[in-house]
Structure formats: C-alpha cells, structure tokens
Design an enzyme around this catalytic site. Structure first.
Site, PDB file in Angstrom:
ATOM      1  NE  ARG A  54      23.464  73.332  31.718  1.00 19.17           N
ATOM      2  CZ  ARG A  54      22.369  72.703  32.092  1.00 19.17           C
ATOM      3  NH1 ARG A  54      22.113  71.474  31.629  1.00 19.17           N
ATOM      4  NH2 ARG A  54      21.528  73.246  32.946  1.00 19.17           N
ATOM      5  CE  LYS A  87      19.690  54.215  11.709  1.00 20.03           C
ATOM      6  NZ  LYS A  87      18.265  54.012  11.338  1.00 20.03           N
ATOM      7  CE  LYS A 124      22.742  48.041   7.943  1.00 19.55           C
ATOM      8  NZ  LYS A 124      22.322  49.368   8.443  1.00 19.55           N
ATOM      9  CD  GLU A 144      19.169  45.645   4.883  1.00 20.93           C
ATOM     10  OE1 GLU A 144      19.386  46.453   5.799  1.00 20.93           O
ATOM     11  OE2 GLU A 144      19.208  45.948   3.667  1.00 20.93           O
ATOM     12  CG  ASP A 201      15.598  46.973   6.198  1.00 16.51           C
ATOM     13  OD1 ASP A 201      15.652  47.627   7.255  1.00 16.51           O
ATOM     14  OD2 ASP A 201      15.634  47.502   5.071  1.00 16.51           O
TER      15      ASP A 201
END
Length: 281
Positions: A96, A131, A163, A194, A215
């Site tokens: 698994r 992320k 940013k 950014e 962005d």
C-alpha cells in the site's frame, strides 16, 4: 518503527505498519515466497518508481526489485511498472505505501505533461510552486520534472520572491536598495518581484530584478507587460488560476514561465494495482 527526520518513506511506513502487519502475520506463511508486479490501470506518465522500489527495500532488503519502466515514460493500461520477487509477507506489507507514492507522483507527472503539451511551440516553460504536500516536496517536484515541467524555487532559502505582502509600506527606492543589498551579499540568488498592475511592471523594469511575476493578470494585460520589456534581459512569469482551458492563451502572450500550483495540490492519483503473479520456487 521510529521514522528518521525528513524521511517521507520512513514516516509513511511507520504510520501504516505501526507495531506490525497483523493480517500478513496470521494469514501468510512466513516462508512463502512469491513474485508480484505493479501494473497501470489507466494511461499515465509514470513517476516515483525509485521511491516505490525503496519502500519494498526498506520493508525487506532481501526482496528482488526491478523497475520495468523509467520515470517520465508514457504508460498504458496493463503495462508493468515494478516487479518484485521474494518473501510474500514482505511484499504485501509494503504494497500500500509503495502504491500510494506511485499513484500520487504519477498523477503529478501526468497532469504536468498535459500542461507541457498544451504550450508546445511557445516559449513558455511550466513551473511548479511551493504548494506541495508537507514533507513530500522533494519527490513531488521530481514528479513535475518527470512530467516535463521545470522546478521553481525549492523553498524560501534558494530564491528571492518579493510579493505584495513583502512590499507593504515600501516605495520603489527602498525596494531597489534592498535588492542591491541582496546582490552584494547573495550574488548567486535570483530575484523575482510580483506585479499586479502595468504601472508596477514599468517600475520594476527600471530596477535590478531577474523575473517579474504577473499575478492574476488578464492575457491582454500580460501581452502588454511583455511588450514593455524591450531589449531588457528580464523574464516574465504568469501565475494565478491557470487551467488547461486558459493556458494556451496565456502562453501566446510571450511570457517565459507559467507557474501552476495545481500540479502538486490538485493532481488526481493514477490507478495502479499490485498482483501476486506466482509462488516463487
């Protein structure tokens, strides 16, 4: 079984096996040997074969493990990916966790390849983001690379990305001074800032940055931003809500990079299964 720090395989095995595999202990003879193979149940770009093989090796170093294909390869339903021979209880104990890594990482590679294929013929490279699943960044970014994508910064330590929250209360002169300090103290570090507006793009083109992040801009605004570059060496990255339906129009604006958080936070797992093929002699 106590996991080593920053060892996702050890952590995964510890949480799954705990004090021992009770089912295999009581229902599979300890001296039984077998052959097994992991096969794909759907088309995919495979990734994570080395990680899955290491899972089997950690459970039982005496298992014989052979990868039938390499990461980045396109596979079809029924294709074998990994073959294992040895103690049947060990194979079943590792099954698994090995499949979990393989299906997760192949899902990332498969989704990445879809985006890479969607921008073929343009200058745009597909980037991942931070992320990622906590603790799995190394293997997930390797899966992006297997799918043909390019890795963005690994963490907060290897690149500057300024940013809007970093810029709160700062003016252009202060930003330029801080960038100059980075250049003096960390000349090896790339610097990205950014921009949310064309006014910011114009301002950032006048200071010493490597990349301007566009962005959540509309494609027509991105195209205008890229045209402002002129002969400057600065590169442009598009980010924000990119989908397979919109990426072609974004790539056509002339941006150098398109970063996509969904590559790692929303990739669907690929279906694999492990089959015991025979009892080994």
């Amino acid at each position: 079984m106590t996991p080593e720090p920053h060892d996702p395989i050890a952590i995964a095995l510890a949480e799954d096996i705990g004090s021992g595999d009770i089912t295999s202990r009581y229902f599979v003879d300890t001296d039984r040997t077998a052959g097994a193979r992991i096969i794909a149940r759907e088309p995919a770009i495979v990734a994570g074969t080395a990680t899955a093989a290491e899972v089997f090796h950690r459970v039982d170093p005496h298992l014989s493990i052979r990868s039938s294909t390499s990461d980045g390869t396109r596979i079809s339903p029924g294709d074998p990916v990994i073959e294992v021979t040895g103690a049947a209880p060990s194979i079943l104990t590792a099954e698994r966790v090995a499949l979990n890594f393989l299906q997760r990482l192949s899902g990332i590679a498969t989704l990445t390849r879809q985006f890479v294929d969607a921008v073929a013929g343009s200058r745009a490279k597909i980037l991942d983001t931070r992320k990622t699943t906590p603790g799995l960044r190394t293997v997930e970014k390797a899966a992006v690379a297997a799918g043909g994508g390019t890795n963005h910064r690994f963490g907060l330590f290897d690149m500057v990305l300024v940013k809007d929250n970093h810029l709160a209360g700062s003016d252009l002169a202060e930003l330029s001074q801080r960038i100059a300090k980075v250049r003096r103290e960390r000349p090896d570090i790339r610097i990205e800032v950014e921009a949310d507006t064309l006014e910011q793009v114009r301002a950032f083109l006048e200071i010493d940055v490597d990349v301007i992040l566009l962005d959540n801009m509309k494609p027509e605004m991105m195209r205008e931003a890229v045209q402002l570059r002129g002969v400057r060496a600065v590169q442009f990255e598009a980010s924000g809500g990119v989908t397979l339906q919109t990426i072609g129009e974004i790539a056509a604006t002339g941006v150098d990079f398109i970063s996509i958080g969904a590559l790692t936070h929303s990739a669907r797992a690929i279906d694999f299964s492990l089959e015991l093929t025979h009892d080994a002699a």
